[in-house]
Design a protein around this motif. Structure first.
Motif, PDB file in Angstrom:
ATOM      1  N   HIS A 104       0.848  -1.190   0.000  1.00  0.00           N
ATOM      2  CA  HIS A 104       0.000   0.000   0.000  1.00  0.00           C
ATOM      3  C   HIS A 104       0.881   1.237   0.000  1.00  0.00           C
ATOM      4  O   HIS A 104       1.958   1.259   0.589  1.00  0.00           O
TER       5      HIS A 104
ATOM      6  N   ASP B   4      -5.492   3.735  -1.047  1.00  0.00           N
ATOM      7  CA  ASP B   4      -5.585   2.391  -1.627  1.00  0.00           C
ATOM      8  C   ASP B   4      -5.803   1.300  -0.567  1.00  0.00           C
ATOM      9  O   ASP B   4      -5.674   0.121  -0.860  1.00  0.00           O
ATOM     10  N   TYR B   5      -6.158   1.694   0.655  1.00  0.00           N
ATOM     11  CA  TYR B   5      -6.387   0.698   1.700  1.00  0.00           C
ATOM     12  C   TYR B   5      -7.658  -0.111   1.441  1.00  0.00           C
ATOM     13  O   TYR B   5      -7.694  -1.312   1.694  1.00  0.00           O
ATOM     14  N   GLY B   6      -8.709   0.560   0.967  1.00  0.00           N
ATOM     15  CA  GLY B   6      -9.993  -0.122   0.821  1.00  0.00           C
ATOM     16  C   GLY B   6     -10.452  -0.675   2.163  1.00  0.00           C
ATOM     17  O   GLY B   6     -10.126  -0.148   3.232  1.00  0.00           O
ATOM     18  N   MET B   7     -11.170  -1.777   2.121  1.00  0.00           N
ATOM     19  CA  MET B   7     -11.657  -2.412   3.340  1.00  0.00           C
ATOM     20  C   MET B   7     -10.550  -3.068   4.143  1.00  0.00           C
ATOM     21  O   MET B   7     -10.718  -3.378   5.325  1.00  0.00           O
TER      22      MET B   7
ATOM     23  N   SER C  95      -2.932  -4.239  -4.321  1.00  0.00           N
ATOM     24  CA  SER C  95      -3.254  -3.642  -3.026  1.00  0.00           C
ATOM     25  C   SER C  95      -4.536  -4.220  -2.437  1.00  0.00           C
ATOM     26  O   SER C  95      -5.140  -3.624  -1.548  1.00  0.00           O
ATOM     27  N   THR C  96      -4.940  -5.371  -2.955  1.00  0.00           N
ATOM     28  CA  THR C  96      -6.072  -6.080  -2.369  1.00  0.00           C
ATOM     29  C   THR C  96      -5.840  -7.569  -2.533  1.00  0.00           C
ATOM     30  O   THR C  96      -4.806  -7.992  -3.043  1.00  0.00           O
TER      31      THR C  96
ATOM     32  N   ARG D 177      -7.398  -7.628  -9.589  1.00  0.00           N
ATOM     33  CA  ARG D 177      -8.131  -6.377  -9.397  1.00  0.00           C
ATOM     34  C   ARG D 177      -7.247  -5.148  -9.609  1.00  0.00           C
ATOM     35  O   ARG D 177      -6.376  -4.852  -8.811  1.00  0.00           O
TER      36      ARG D 177
END
Length: 201
Positions: free
Chosen positions: A68, A73-76, A111-112, A117
């Motif tokens: 990250h 760009d952390y998202g959930m 980043s996920t 993605r």
């Protein structure tokens, strides 16, 4: 009296059997980074053997690196892991030393959980004529499983390694393998791949 043979690691949950086709396969090595050292180190030898085997067959190899750059760009994941994330520029973000990666092997930055993605991986695989992916790395039940599920949904045939994947504990590992075999992937291990590439069944 001889000891009973230990069944192969894929046998417990195997539902369907198929061999990958080296001419249309790619190997995905998921997140073998310093952040996951305690999980990745136990499978490193088998994973490297799988990398070497696939390389000998001319199979393209893609390494992913989870990192990250900012809260944007952390998202959930920021909420779920309470901010305990792998940050770009830190030692944790680096690939493990001793990993059999060559300079020509692509590194996919993500980043996920999914390697597909927002990474362009699907487009690269399509350009190379890849129809199948072999999934290895960490963590079995998070990034490996999510990547495998998304590959399946995108129309790739998925092979999931039982001995070159690892996670926090055996229960989570086994649960992921059971899910994979039931609905998403053919289970393989290094020995099974070696037999398949040699023309066996």
């Amino acid at each position: 009296m001889t000891a009973a043979a230990v069944p192969p690691s894929y046998a417990k949950y195997e539902v369907r059997r198929r061999n990958p086709n080296p001419a249309s396969a790619a190997l995905l090595v998921i997140d073998m980074q310093k952040h996951f050292t305690s999980i990745a180190k136990p499978i490193l030898s088998t994973l490297n053997a799988t990398v070497d085997l696939c390389r000998s067959q001319g199979i393209p190899i893609f390494f992913t690196r989870h990192r990250h750059e900012s809260p944007a760009d952390y998202g959930m994941l920021g909420e779920w892991w309470d901010g305990d994330l792998i940050m770009e520029g830190t030692s944790d973000a680096e690939l493990l030393p001793g990993l059999h990666r060559q300079e020509a092997d692509a590194v996919v930055e993500k980043s996920t959980y999914s390697a597909f993605r927002g990474t362009g991986l699907e487009e690269v695989l399509r350009e190379k004529g890849v129809e199948e992916v072999i999934v290895t790395g960490v963590m079995t039940n998070l990034c490996c499983e999510t990547t495998a599920r998304e590959a399946f949904i995108k129309g790739f045939r998925v092979f999931f390694s039982t001995d070159a994947t690892g996670t926090a504990n055996e229960e989570l590992h086994e649960a992921a393998l059971k899910n994979m075999a039931y609905g998403f992937a053919y289970l393989v291990n290094r020995e099974r791949l070696e037999t398949a590439f040699a023309g066996g069944t």
